[in-house]
Design a protein around this motif. Structure first.
Motif, PDB file in Angstrom:
ATOM      1  N   ARG A 127       1.450  10.526  -4.564  1.00  0.00           N
ATOM      2  CA  ARG A 127       2.647  10.020  -3.883  1.00  0.00           C
ATOM      3  C   ARG A 127       3.569   9.304  -4.857  1.00  0.00           C
ATOM      4  N   MET A 180       0.825  -1.200   0.000  1.00  0.00           N
ATOM      5  CA  MET A 180       0.000   0.000   0.000  1.00  0.00           C
ATOM      6  C   MET A 180       0.861   1.252   0.000  1.00  0.00           C
ATOM      7  N   GLY A 181       2.157   1.072  -0.043  1.00  0.00           N
ATOM      8  CA  GLY A 181       3.047   2.218  -0.112  1.00  0.00           C
ATOM      9  C   GLY A 181       3.451   2.776   1.233  1.00  0.00           C
ATOM     10  N   ALA A 206       3.170   2.956  -3.827  1.00  0.00           N
ATOM     11  CA  ALA A 206       2.790   4.205  -3.181  1.00  0.00           C
ATOM     12  C   ALA A 206       1.284   4.191  -2.983  1.00  0.00           C
ATOM     13  N   LEU A 207       0.825   5.037  -2.061  1.00  0.00           N
ATOM     14  CA  LEU A 207      -0.585   5.012  -1.688  1.00  0.00           C
ATOM     15  C   LEU A 207      -1.485   5.502  -2.817  1.00  0.00           C
ATOM     16  N   ASN A 208      -1.090   6.601  -3.468  1.00  0.00           N
ATOM     17  CA  ASN A 208      -1.930   7.132  -4.539  1.00  0.00           C
ATOM     18  C   ASN A 208      -1.053   7.731  -5.649  1.00  0.00           C
TER      19      ASN A 208
END
Lengths: 289, 137
Positions: free
Chosen positions: B108, A234-235, B103-105
């Protein structure tokens, strides 16, 4: 149970209904299984009266062929209610079932009087009463058991949710203080709530604190690594903190490698590392007070 | 056959997967993407999988392969927007996508790629500087 047996049982219950009820209540009050410390006489009277009333109605409308039929629903519901109430009050299962079983003695007595010299009738009545009372008693025990199981299940659920909070420490930094043994079911819950919080808070670092985990064996380590790997997908980076000296020793002796995750001895170290990684700087001014 | 569009933004290729990923589509994406990297000389690949609800072991492997292939073609790959359920499934399958950056989105992910590109440019600059210095002697 055929119709003639049903008739005998119905007769036993309906003739001098008041006398039967009083005799039964008297017997219950005399028996130590009734637990006068947990239930009042008025309550007992009310329950006994309602039980007999519903039993008569059920026999009249449906016959005892099938306790699951709709005709028996009010009685089943009533027994369930009594059983639940008694379970909450602290009755044992046998004390709860005795409520129903104690009726059998009264009915046998009346049967002997009613049957007179007819052994066939006596025998048939015996069979009918026994089978009916047994089934009702078993139903009570079953409900009792089911209630207990529900309570246990709910407590398990609550325990699991209680023990796995995800705390936001700082902007972009989450912490999971783990307490208790880490099994696969709990890992699943921890993972789900952690990942969801990562999405919600857009956190980039998660600190997993294992100060409250009593032992770390290969299985627990594997669960930890799974959580770390999922967070990474999920980073978010993970730091495992709260590794006690004994646990460090065990980990090395077992040959477990916590690769992919930074490890720190204390939560404080982990926080300072996380802040540094995110570019925060903590400075100390003059202490107040 | 439907294809997943590949957008070019500067030195970064942007792939947003918005349809159910089946095996042939994944392989087609792998083909297209490697071709585009080679053609355009892109240095970064950003794959957004935020609309993917299901990722099986095959898709997981293709993602890892794409990252490895891009690296061979000197491009950094970032997979962004993975959903919690997907992350858990992949981990349970034993696929933690080593070698793939995450990365989350998208935001990022772009930051990550930009930082990597800047770093790389600085290194190149330093290398070039050293060569110049060597030539001067």
């Amino acid at each position: 149970m055929d119709s003639s047996t049903t008739q005998i049982v119905t007769d036993l219950l309906t003739s001098d209904a008041h006398g039967l009820q009083e005799a039964w209540i008297a017997e219950q009050l005399a028996s130590p299984d009734t637990r006068p410390d947990l239930i009042t006489e008025a309550e007992l009277r009310q329950q006994s009266g309602e039980f007999l009333q519903l039993l008569r109605e059920a026999l009249r409308s449906g016959g005892p062929a099938d306790l699951d039929s709709p005709a028996w629903a009010p009685l089943r519901e009533m027994l369930g209610r009594v059983s639940r109430a008694r379970a909450l009050k602290g009755f044992t299962p046998s004390e709860t079932a005795t409520f129903v079983f104690s009726l059998r003695g009264r009915l046998f007595e009346r049967l002997r009087e009613a049957a007179g010299d007819d052994p066939g009738r006596y025998h048939e009545g015996l069979r009918g009463v026994t089978s009916l009372v047994d089934r009702l008693g078993l139903h009570t025990t079953e409900v009792f058991q089911r209630n207990r199981e529900e309570v246990i299940h709910r407590q398990q659920q609550e325990l699991m949710e209680l023990s796995t909070p995800v705390v936001k420490l700082w902007e972009g930094i989450l912490a999971v203080p783990l307490i208790g043994t880490l099994d696969s079911a709990r890992t699943q819950v921890v993972m789900e709530s952690l990942l969801q919080r990562i999405v919600d808070t857009e956190a980039s670092i998660a600190i997993i604190d294992i100060t409250g985990v009593p032992t770390v064996d290969t299985l627990v380590a594997q669960h930890l690594l799974k959580t770390v790997a999922a967070a990474r997908l999920m980073g978010a980076d993970c730091i495992i903190s709260g590794i006690r000296p004994q646990i460090a020793q065990t980990i090395v002796h077992l040959g477990v490698e916590l690769h992919g995750a930074a490890t720190k001895a204390t939560l404080a170290d982990a926080i300072s590392m996380a802040l540094r990684q995110n570019g925060w700087r903590v400075t100390r001014g003059t202490p107040k007070g | 056959m439907e294809r997943i569009p590949i957008l070019k933004m500067g030195r970064v290729l942007l792939v947003t997967i918005q349809v159910d990923m089946h095996d042939r589509l994944a392989l087609a994406l792998q083909d297209d993407l490697t071709t585009r990297i080679a053609q355009s000389g892109a240095r970064g690949v950003l794959i957004d999988i935020s609309s993917l609800d299901v990722v099986d072991s095959f898709i997981g492997r293709v993602l890892a392969d794409i990252a490895a292939m891009s690296r061979v073609l000197v491009a950094e790959t970032v997979v962004v927007g993975m959903q919690p359920a997907v992350a858990i499934t992949l981990v349970e399958l034993g696929l933690s996508l080593p070698g793939v950056r995450t990365a989350l989105n998208v935001e990022r992910g772009m930051e990550l790629l930009r930082a990597a590109l800047v770093e790389e440019e600085e290194e190149e600059y330093e290398d070039a500087g050293e060569e110049d210095a060597g030539a001067g002697e």
